[in-house]
Design an enzyme around this catalytic site. Structure first.
Site, mmCIF file in Angstrom:
data_model
loop_
_atom_site.group_PDB
_atom_site.id
_atom_site.type_symbol
_atom_site.label_atom_id
_atom_site.label_comp_id
_atom_site.label_asym_id
_atom_site.label_seq_id
_atom_site.Cartn_x
_atom_site.Cartn_y
_atom_site.Cartn_z
ATOM 1 N N LEU A 101 53.534 -2.128 103.824
ATOM 2 C CA LEU A 101 52.242 -1.560 104.185
ATOM 3 C C LEU A 101 52.539 -0.195 104.792
ATOM 4 O O LEU A 101 53.405 -0.088 105.664
ATOM 5 C CB LEU A 101 51.512 -2.432 105.214
ATOM 6 N N ASP A 102 51.832 0.850 104.344
ATOM 7 C CA ASP A 102 52.127 2.173 104.898
ATOM 8 C C ASP A 102 51.690 2.227 106.359
ATOM 9 O O ASP A 102 50.974 1.352 106.853
ATOM 10 C CB ASP A 102 51.491 3.281 104.057
ATOM 11 N N ALA A 103 52.124 3.263 107.055
ATOM 12 C CA ALA A 103 51.901 3.356 108.497
ATOM 13 C C ALA A 103 50.420 3.306 108.862
ATOM 14 O O ALA A 103 50.041 2.776 109.917
ATOM 15 C CB ALA A 103 52.531 4.638 109.047
#
Length: 242
Positions: A101-103
């Site tokens: 999951l991206d930041a």
């Protein structure tokens, strides 16, 4: 497997470090019996400095990832590992994220040291469903559900159209999207392709698993039944492809 080797593989240091833990009488059973390297005890019955052991090999952990945390062992902090036992990255094999999951995305993140299961869950061949709650900068026009479901939507810079996806509209700027792939920043790029911008994104389910009431920043070990459910989902996806 000797107790020292097991502790080392769980990330409690090198084999020598684990032997020193045992020699210092810091490893014992729940009942207080001090353990030596040749002793045998059930995983759930072992304590190090009075604390339960980290999850046993082959476990799957469900983390509610907050916004801002990075799915990496070597990137700039804060990292998802900052929310977990410090030994997770030192395990052998490592307790690794299942996909990323991206930041700027929050929600359900799985981690496991079972490499075969990790590969099965992330394989683009099996298309396990993942559901996201999306908040948008602009109001939905109304044609987005049909465009996402058509299986013809192209992302910028790619040559293969996306698989059909299901968009359930909550209100004019909020929706739930179920996808069956894991392309780079896929959800954000899907809405960009139809002229919108995602301002908030949370994954709320992965296969048969949901976040439930788990608070942000907290984690739990999946039960045997939940892990079996994941394996069943992979098996069913394989059968559907035949």
């Amino acid at each position: 497997m000797s107790l020292a080797r097991m502790l080392s593989k769980l990330g409690y240091g090198t084999r020598k470090d684990a032997e020193r833990l045992l020699a210092a009488r810091r490893v014992a059973t729940v009942g207080g019996t001090v353990l030596c390297d040749g002793d045998r005890a059930a995983h759930h019955d072992i304590r190090v400095d009075g604390e339960p052991l980290d999850p046993m090999p082959g476990s799957v952990v469900l983390l509610h990832k907050p916004v801002g945390y990075v799915c990496s062992t070597s990137d700039r902090p804060p990292l998802v590992y900052d929310l977990l036992p410090s030994r997770f990255p030192q395990r052998d094999p490592v307790m690794a994220p299942v996909g990323r999951l991206d930041a700027d995305t929050s929600g359900l993140l799985l981690l496991t040291d079972d490499g075969a299961l990790n590969h099965q869950l992330t394989s683009p061949r099996w298309h396990l469903p993942k559901c996201y709650e999306v908040t948008l900068a602009e109001s939905l026009r109304g044609d987005e559900p049909a465009r996402f479901a058509a299986g013809t939507l192209m992302l910028q810079g790619e040559r293969t159209p996306l698989l059909p996806a299901t968009l359930d509209v909550v209100d004019e700027r909020r929706a739930r999207l179920i996808i069956h792939e894991g392309r780079y920043h896929q959800v954000r790029r899907m809405f960009a392709a139809v002229g919108n911008h995602v301002t908030s994104l949370q994954r709320i389910s992965f296969g048969p698993l949901t976040l439930g009431a788990l608070p942000a920043g907290h984690w739990r070990v999946l039960t045997d039944d939940e892990v079996a459910g994941l394996r069943d989902a992979v098996r069913d996806a394989k059968a559907a492809k035949r």
